[in-house]
Write an enzyme that holds these catalytic residues in place. Structure first.
Site, PDB file in Angstrom:
ATOM      1  N   GLU A  47       0.853  -1.188   0.000  1.00  0.00           N
ATOM      2  CA  GLU A  47       0.000   0.000   0.000  1.00  0.00           C
ATOM      3  C   GLU A  47       0.886   1.233   0.000  1.00  0.00           C
ATOM      4  OE1 GLU A  47      -3.788   1.768   2.464  1.00  0.00           O
ATOM      5  OE2 GLU A  47      -2.041   1.178   3.637  1.00  0.00           O
ATOM      6  N   TRP A  48       0.675   2.120  -0.972  1.00  0.00           N
ATOM      7  CA  TRP A  48       1.361   3.410  -0.938  1.00  0.00           C
ATOM      8  C   TRP A  48       0.456   4.421  -0.256  1.00  0.00           C
ATOM      9  CZ3 TRP A  48       2.555   7.244  -5.500  1.00  0.00           C
ATOM     10  CH2 TRP A  48       3.331   8.299  -5.005  1.00  0.00           C
ATOM     11  N   ARG A  49       0.843   4.834   0.961  1.00  0.00           N
ATOM     12  CA  ARG A  49       0.133   5.868   1.695  1.00  0.00           C
ATOM     13  C   ARG A  49       0.662   7.220   1.220  1.00  0.00           C
ATOM     14  NH1 ARG A  49      -2.162   5.212   6.738  1.00  0.00           N
ATOM     15  NH2 ARG A  49      -2.140   7.489   6.697  1.00  0.00           N
ATOM     16  N   ARG A  83      -5.004   9.056   2.746  1.00  0.00           N
ATOM     17  CA  ARG A  83      -5.805   9.035   3.967  1.00  0.00           C
ATOM     18  C   ARG A  83      -5.898  10.458   4.521  1.00  0.00           C
ATOM     19  NH1 ARG A  83      -8.264   5.767   3.857  1.00  0.00           N
ATOM     20  NH2 ARG A  83      -7.078   3.890   4.307  1.00  0.00           N
ATOM     21  N   GLU A  87      -9.462  10.845   8.970  1.00  0.00           N
ATOM     22  CA  GLU A  87      -9.494   9.387   8.995  1.00  0.00           C
ATOM     23  C   GLU A  87      -8.153   8.812   9.467  1.00  0.00           C
ATOM     24  OE1 GLU A  87     -12.074   6.971   7.277  1.00  0.00           O
ATOM     25  OE2 GLU A  87     -13.271   8.579   8.129  1.00  0.00           O
ATOM     26  N   HIS A 144     -12.704   4.695   9.065  1.00  0.00           N
ATOM     27  CA  HIS A 144     -11.798   4.616  10.214  1.00  0.00           C
ATOM     28  C   HIS A 144     -12.350   5.430  11.372  1.00  0.00           C
ATOM     29  CE1 HIS A 144      -9.349   3.710   6.699  1.00  0.00           C
ATOM     30  NE2 HIS A 144      -8.493   3.101   7.488  1.00  0.00           N
ATOM     31  N   LYS A 171     -13.723  -1.861   4.060  1.00  0.00           N
ATOM     32  CA  LYS A 171     -12.683  -1.862   5.096  1.00  0.00           C
ATOM     33  C   LYS A 171     -13.162  -1.040   6.282  1.00  0.00           C
ATOM     34  CE  LYS A 171      -8.020  -0.276   6.237  1.00  0.00           C
ATOM     35  NZ  LYS A 171      -6.916   0.632   5.872  1.00  0.00           N
ATOM     36  N   ARG A 214      -5.551  -8.330  14.030  1.00  0.00           N
ATOM     37  CA  ARG A 214      -4.648  -8.330  12.878  1.00  0.00           C
ATOM     38  C   ARG A 214      -4.102  -9.729  12.600  1.00  0.00           C
ATOM     39  NH1 ARG A 214      -3.178  -3.150  11.393  1.00  0.00           N
ATOM     40  NH2 ARG A 214      -3.635  -1.484  12.886  1.00  0.00           N
ATOM     41  N   SER A 233       2.087   2.350   9.536  1.00  0.00           N
ATOM     42  CA  SER A 233       1.214   3.425   9.064  1.00  0.00           C
ATOM     43  C   SER A 233      -0.003   3.611   9.956  1.00  0.00           C
ATOM     44  CB  SER A 233       0.755   3.139   7.624  1.00  0.00           C
ATOM     45  OG  SER A 233      -0.007   1.945   7.568  1.00  0.00           O
ATOM     46  N   GLN A 237       0.326  -1.917  14.269  1.00  0.00           N
ATOM     47  CA  GLN A 237       0.919  -2.742  13.218  1.00  0.00           C
ATOM     48  C   GLN A 237       2.193  -3.404  13.727  1.00  0.00           C
ATOM     49  OE1 GLN A 237       1.678  -0.685   9.562  1.00  0.00           O
ATOM     50  NE2 GLN A 237      -0.480  -0.442   9.068  1.00  0.00           N
TER      51      GLN A 237
END
Length: 262
Positions: A47-49, A83, A87, A144, A171, A214, A233, A237
């Site tokens: 994922e590219w944030r 994002r 959020e 979120h 999601k 997770r 991110s 995590q």
């Protein structure tokens, strides 16, 4: 009938939950470094944030960086995500630029999935979904809540709305304050998937308290989870490599779990 979202050679909604590693570099050189690291990881997607990227306010800069990232990652499926701060993101952009940015990126055909925030107006979401269909991009529609865990009913409704608006993968990420909140997130996920037949899904309870969500998505119905490569991110995590090991351990023992349910 079980629904599966296929991106390149990855099937989301089939087998164990897929592991996605986020890229959060703020410069092109840092992004290239992250991409090289991720190439060596046992992760399924990236994922590219882009909200972390210093050049995010220039679509040309974003497309240039994307081209570099894609050349390094090669065949790893890539999620493009901006994002907004509301959020949990790093910065804020207006709705007009948000739509322009996501549309321009999808038109490059260099991304496989795009994340669209459920808080946007329905008309914009529907327009972005239409663009995604045109360029063969799958859509994650996300919600979120960094302050609380809503009721099971509200969480279910958010995910169902994401699906109704055309999201290929709803999601939901929430912040638990107690163990009951984590269980509520799991129950909402189970309800959407088993009782309503909607999926694949991505759900998680954030922070240390929610870490189990997770790890154990295969048990309650979440089909993808996020593990840190170089930097996290979102709260809670853990390293992608460690995450993959635990997920595979649970997957190998799922037949035994299923037998206990019967």
């Amino acid at each position: 009938m079980k629904r599966i979202v296929r991106v390149k050679d990855v099937s989301i909604g089939e087998g164990p939950p897929k592991v996605c590693a986020p890229m959060v570099g703020d410069t092109l050189s840092l992004l290239e470094e992250e991409a090289e690291i991720i190439n060596e990881l046992a992760c399924d997607l990236v994922e590219w944030r882009v909200d972390f990227f210093s050049g995010v306010m220039s679509i040309d800069s974003v497309k240039k960086a994307l081209k570099h990232i894609r050349s390094i990652l090669m065949e790893k499926p890539l999620i493009f995500t901006f994002r907004n701060k509301a959020e949990g993101g790093q910065c804020e952009i207006d709705a007009v630029y948000y739509q322009e940015l996501l549309s321009a990126v999808m038109q490059t055909r260099l991304v496989d999935l795009v994340d669209v925030e459920l808080m946007m107006k329905d008309a914009m979401i529907l327009d972005l979904v239409t663009t995604a269909r045109k360029y063969q991009v799958s859509v994650i529609i996300s919600s979120h809540d960094f302050n609380r865990t809503p009721s099971v009913e509200e969480m279910v409704q958010r995910m169902l709305k994401a699906a109704e608006l055309g999201g290929d993968i709803p999601k939901l990420a929430v912040m638990p304050r107690c163990s009951a909140d984590v269980l509520a997130l799991m129950e909402a996920t189970r309800c959407v998937k088993e009782d309503n037949g909607v999926g694949p899904l991505i759900t998680m309870a954030m922070g240390g308290l929610g870490m189990i969500s997770r790890l154990a998505g295969e048990v309650y119905g979440s089909d993808l989870t996020f593990g840190a490569a170089k930097a996290a991110s979102a709260p809670g995590q853990i390293a992608a490599a460690e995450l993959q090991q635990v997920i595979q351990l649970i997957h190998q023992n799922m037949p035994a779990i299923n037998e206990q349910k019967e």
